[in-house]
Enzyme design. Structure first.
Site, mmCIF file in Angstrom:
data_model
loop_
_atom_site.group_PDB
_atom_site.id
_atom_site.type_symbol
_atom_site.label_atom_id
_atom_site.label_comp_id
_atom_site.label_asym_id
_atom_site.label_seq_id
_atom_site.Cartn_x
_atom_site.Cartn_y
_atom_site.Cartn_z
ATOM 1 N N THR A 1 0.684 -1.217 0.039
ATOM 2 C CA THR A 1 0.168 0.232 -0.249
ATOM 3 C C THR A 1 0.625 1.121 0.007
ATOM 4 O O THR A 1 2.232 1.081 0.215
ATOM 5 C CB THR A 1 -0.932 -0.056 1.130
ATOM 6 O OG1 THR A 1 -1.745 -1.472 1.174
ATOM 7 C CG2 THR A 1 -1.920 1.204 1.248
ATOM 8 N N THR B 1 -3.856 1.229 -2.845
ATOM 9 C CA THR B 1 -3.427 -0.076 -2.905
ATOM 10 C C THR B 1 -3.559 -0.741 -4.092
ATOM 11 O O THR B 1 -4.439 -0.833 -4.671
ATOM 12 C CB THR B 1 -3.474 -0.436 -1.445
ATOM 13 O OG1 THR B 1 -2.880 -1.666 -1.346
ATOM 14 C CG2 THR B 1 -4.976 -0.898 -1.742
ATOM 15 N N ASP C 1 -8.520 -9.348 1.186
ATOM 16 C CA ASP C 1 -9.052 -8.476 2.292
ATOM 17 C C ASP C 1 -10.242 -8.835 2.963
ATOM 18 O O ASP C 1 -10.964 -8.387 3.865
ATOM 19 C CB ASP C 1 -8.941 -7.097 1.880
ATOM 20 C CG ASP C 1 -7.646 -6.249 2.328
ATOM 21 O OD1 ASP C 1 -6.766 -7.093 2.910
ATOM 22 O OD2 ASP C 1 -7.271 -5.220 2.063
ATOM 23 N N GLY D 1 0.964 -0.291 5.178
ATOM 24 C CA GLY D 1 1.265 -1.292 6.279
ATOM 25 C C GLY D 1 0.196 -2.194 6.749
ATOM 26 O O GLY D 1 0.449 -3.079 7.750
HETATM 27 N N1 GLY Z 1 -5.031 -4.001 1.560
HETATM 28 C C1 GLY Z 1 -4.845 -3.182 2.651
HETATM 29 C C2 GLY Z 1 -5.835 -2.597 3.220
HETATM 30 O O1 GLY Z 1 -6.954 -2.377 2.461
HETATM 31 O O2 GLY Z 1 -5.810 -2.166 4.381
#
Ligand code: GLY
Length: 560
Positions: A369, A387, A411, A461
């Protein structure tokens, strides 16, 4: 006499503690962009110098990161923007990826109900419908002041002249080279093995950007680019169709807004968990005066850890796409509920995470990201985190279009109770459904002090984004560091499960760690990763700007 001396002392001490830290980062008078690469910050600033505003600069910076920082910058991913206009209006844009219509709850499970490793993380099967191009066009429609072709022009120039490979970039490319080859074959046009100082050019990306500049948003979602993209993803075994692309929309949302002492924080709402979780953390620590001690003392670490433990437990259980699930935000963010959550907290011992919720997970370490912060010469501010999810996303690179595709489907919680690549476990609220947005940790944040713009901040992160952003704010506000010093300062992390504190190397003393161990904290010293790469801007009392560009990357502040 004594009263006068005490009075004078009080005034002096008060004045000392209230004098903000001297800046140690780049200071400019009018405007600034801080991002993961100098090239991207410079393009944002060039747009500002041509008279554009922070929103115009956001578009240029976002696209330039796809060129200079394809590790996370993207056309094939998504993100979130929080803004504050110079008249004090605030808002948020959600251009998060969506699940394709063919998606379903069990799509990453085998016939015995087990998660199939790699299916949501590598290659076309992990790709969500990208939102970035819809996001930038929506920003432009609402707030843009200079023509899109003029904003995109310097980005096309950057693609054509090429990007110089830095030491950190070469190391990243080396690290992920085998994965990229595994997914794309060794004829991939992404790059041939390169070394520091080489120049990378992506002619296919230049052509894609030229078509987008000419034909607008529709080019990406229903035009030639859309057709190439949908065919490519399907050929590679993925699920995204032309209808999925055509149906994508960026959404304006109401940000999470809360006060911490005399600060007013404006942060991202669901489908990101960032704003809700950082709100809970700050409200849990507020009654304890965290600034009354040293920033890495056992007391500070303990208080922050116990707040994070409780806030992440709520995050994992309650949060998801608000268009699909009812999130009890009123309760989660009420002071009564927050006080109740901290009832079990004591400075004398750790609260085991199993006493808060059950679960067992293994933590994976990632640092993907990217975040950038912008303040323009008119006083507008934007805070954007964007990201592809993993490093180079799903690693799937479309040769014909010149960009990587995300693996954002990871996610979602593929199966409640099973951790994703960041070690975060999700519950029903974040289960997969067609058209749903997956939960994020991205925490683009803007802060006011005394009603005025005070800070723009955020970080990459994964699950560590929220704690990295929270600690940076606390380092400046409670421990009187400059923006750059706060960004540089080592960070620590706890996310409820696994029940352990992880530390970045440096500064955390053995004595402090022993003290924490004695109180029952589990300290993971085998993992000493980078935790976030924070890019922030602090507004100084004379109105000038101090950049904090994270030393952990090639991050650079540029301004005038
Ligand atoms: N893919 C990392 C976030 O969306 O937090």
């Amino acid at each position: 006499m004594r009263r006068i001396i005490y009075g004078l002392l009080f005034v002096l001490v008060g004045a000392c503690t209230e004098t903000p830290a001297e800046p140690t980062g780049l200071v400019t008078k009018n405007a600034m962009v801080v991002s993961a690469r100098e090239e991207a910050s410079a393009i944002g600033v060039e747009i500002l110098q041509r008279g554009g505003n922070a929103f115009d600069a956001m578009i240029g910076t976002e696209l330039a990161l796809a060129v200079a920082y394809p590790f996370a910058g993207n056309l094939g991913g998504g993100g979130f923007m929080v803004y504050r206009k110079n008249n004090g209006d605030v808002g948020a844009l959600d251009y998060r990826e969506k699940a394709p219509m063919a998606a379903h709850k069990d799509m990453y499970l085998d016939s015995s109900g087990a998660v199939i490793p790699g299916l949501s993380t590598k290659g076309a099967t992990g790709v969500g419908v990208p939102g970035t191009i819809a996001g930038i066009f929506e920003v432009h429609r609402q707030f843009g002041t200079i023509p899109m072709e003029e904003i995109i022009a310097p980005v096309i120039e950057l693609v054509e002249t090429g990007v110089r490979v830095t030491e950190k970039q070469a190391a990243r490319l080396e690290k992920y080279w085998e994965d990229i080859i595994e997914i794309n074959g060794d004829n991939t046009l992404f790059y041939n093995k390169c070394k520091v100082g080489d120049t990378l050019r992506y002619p296919a990306l230049a052509n894609t950007l030229k078509r987008i500049a000419k034909n607008g948003r529709e080019e990406f979602y229903s035009g030639e680019t859309a057709k190439i993209l949908a065919d490519f993803i399907q050929l590679k075994g993925g699920y995204i169709t032309l209808e999925d692309l055509d149906g994508y929309e960026a959404k304006w949302r109401q940000p999470i807004i809360f006060n911490y002492k005399d600060l007013r924080l404006i942060s991202m709402c669901p489908p990101s968990s960032g704003g809700v979780t950082i709100n809970q953390i700050f409200k849990m620590i507020e009654p304890y005066d965290i600034g009354n001690g040293e920033h890495h003392s056992a007391r500070t670490l303990q208080l922050f850890t116990e707040a994070a433990r409780r806030a992440y437990a709520d995050r994992n259980y309650f949060l998801g796409d608000p268009d699909f699930v009812d999130i009890p935000l009123d309760i989660l963010l009420s002071q009564g509920y927050i006080d109740e959550r901290m009832d079990s907290f004591s400075f004398s011992h750790a609260t085991p995470s199993e006493d808060i919720h059950e679960g067992q997970v293994i933590m994976a370490e990632h640092d993907e990201t990217t975040h950038y912060s912008i303040v323009d010469q008119f006083g507008n501010a934007v805070s954007v985190t964007t990201t592809l999810n993993g490093a180079y996303g799903s690693k799937l690179y479309c040769d014909e279009l010149g960009f990587f595709l995300n693996n954002e489907m990871d996610d979602f919680s593929a199966k409640p109770g099973v951790p994703n690549m960041f070690g975060l476990i999700g519950a029903e609220a974040n289960s997969i459904a067609p058209g749903k947005r997956m939960l994020s940790s991205m925490t683009p944040t803007i802060i006011e002090k005394d009603g005025k713009l005070w800070m723009v901040v955020g970080s990459p992160g994964g699950s560590k984004i929220i704690t990295a952003v929270a600690q940076t704010i606390l380092y400046v506000y409670e421990f009187n560091m400059s923006m750059q010093e706060a960004v540089n300062t080592p960070r620590f992390h706890h996310q409820w499960l696994p029940d352990e504190i992880v530390f970045e190397p440096g500064e955390f003393s053995e004595e402090t760690k022993d003290e924490l161990r004695e109180k029952g904290y589990i300290i993971n010293e085998t993992l000493t990763p980078i935790m976030g790469k924070v890019d922030g801007i602090r507004i100084l009392s004379d109105g000038s700007l101090e950049g904090g560009a994270d030393r952990r990357g090639d991050d650079t502040a540029v301004g005038f």
